[in-house]
Scaffold this motif. Structure first.
Motif, PDB file in Angstrom:
ATOM      1  N   TYR A 221       0.838  -1.186   0.000  1.00 16.58           N
ATOM      2  CA  TYR A 221       0.000   0.000   0.000  1.00 16.58           C
ATOM      3  C   TYR A 221       0.878   1.243   0.000  1.00 16.58           C
ATOM      4  O   TYR A 221       1.854   1.316   0.733  1.00 16.58           O
TER       5      TYR A 221
ATOM      6  N   THR B  38       0.745   4.656   1.199  1.00 18.89           N
ATOM      7  CA  THR B  38      -0.040   5.517   2.075  1.00 18.89           C
ATOM      8  C   THR B  38      -0.048   6.961   1.599  1.00 18.89           C
ATOM      9  O   THR B  38      -0.970   7.721   1.927  1.00 18.89           O
TER      10      THR B  38
ATOM     11  N   THR C  47      -3.060   7.313  -0.519  1.00 18.23           N
ATOM     12  CA  THR C  47      -4.304   6.888   0.105  1.00 18.23           C
ATOM     13  C   THR C  47      -4.958   8.078   0.801  1.00 18.23           C
ATOM     14  O   THR C  47      -4.341   8.752   1.609  1.00 18.23           O
TER      15      THR C  47
ATOM     16  N   GLU D  44       0.790   5.217   9.463  1.00 19.88           N
ATOM     17  CA  GLU D  44       0.839   6.468   8.713  1.00 19.88           C
ATOM     18  C   GLU D  44      -0.549   7.113   8.743  1.00 19.88           C
ATOM     19  O   GLU D  44      -1.563   6.447   8.546  1.00 19.88           O
TER      20      GLU D  44
ATOM     21  N   ILE E 207      -3.719   9.003   7.502  1.00 18.75           N
ATOM     22  CA  ILE E 207      -4.405   9.157   6.228  1.00 18.75           C
ATOM     23  C   ILE E 207      -5.091  10.520   6.193  1.00 18.75           C
ATOM     24  O   ILE E 207      -5.831  10.879   7.108  1.00 18.75           O
TER      25      ILE E 207
END
Length: 205
Positions: free
Chosen positions: A10, A12, A15, A37, A39
């Motif tokens: 992923y 981040t 995202t 992390e 978002i």
């Protein structure tokens, strides 16, 4: 021996978190974390080339289409402008195959935007067709569309939507196939399927 597990990666940084809602709200969402992390909460997000805002007006997406559209027109101007030796038939092929698809990308989804926003897209098409035929100011846009046998943006979106939603009826993924079930008009807001005009009336009875 157990099969090896697929590892998912992923990003981040790419995202984002978004809440879709109408009107104003004092709701303050809590912080979200993914792999330690944070978002970021945003009011609009770009997904597969479609800019989705938290109120689903698609106003920003249409502005994005406008910029992308004019950038492509400037590149094609030597081919479609008044000094071009290209035939009208070939200019229209360029319009239908290259330029109009920029305006109508993901139209079955954003086609339910307010008429004022869809009108902005129609204006862009009007200007382009006037460039192609080098029409003087007193020629009406409706006449140009009729002579060239070019449908309006709304009519073209309807055709694209019918083709799109007809193609997903038997889709093996139920989440995709079931999108044609969301047809009820319960008030001010509509589902994308209404762009086909096959669903319930767009206005309350």
């Amino acid at each position: 021996m157990l099969p090896s597990l697929l590892s998912l990666h992923y990003n981040t940084d790419k995202t984002k978190a978004i809440i879709f809602r109408k009107g104003c709200s004092n709701f303050n969402p809590t912080n979200l974390e993914l792999f330690d992390e944070t978002i970021e909460w945003v009011t609009e997000v770009k997904y597969l080339g479609l800019i989705i805002d938290n109120k689903l007006t698609f106003r920003q997406h249409i502005s994005y289409l406008k910029e992308k559209f004019w950038a492509k027109i400037y590149l094609c101007l030597p081919l479609i402008g008044r000094n071009s030796s290209l035939s009208l038939e070939n200019k229209l092929i360029l319009f239908k195959q290259v330029l109009r698809p920029i305006l109508t990308y993901a139209a079955p989804i954003w086609g339910l935007a307010a008429p004022s926003n869809r009108k902005k897209v129609q204006i862009l098409q009007n200007k382009l067709l006037r460039i192609i035929v080098n029409a003087p100011w007193f020629i009406r846009n409706s006449v140009i569309h009729s002579d060239l046998q070019i449908e309006s943006i709304d009519d073209h979106i309807q055709k694209l939507s019918r083709k799109f939603f007809s193609g997903i009826v038997d889709h093996p993924n139920n989440l995709i196939a079931d999108q044609t079930d969301f047809t009820e008009f319960t008030g001010r807001y509509r589902y994308p399927y209404t762009t086909t005009k096959w669903s319930l009336p767009l206005k309350p009875p």
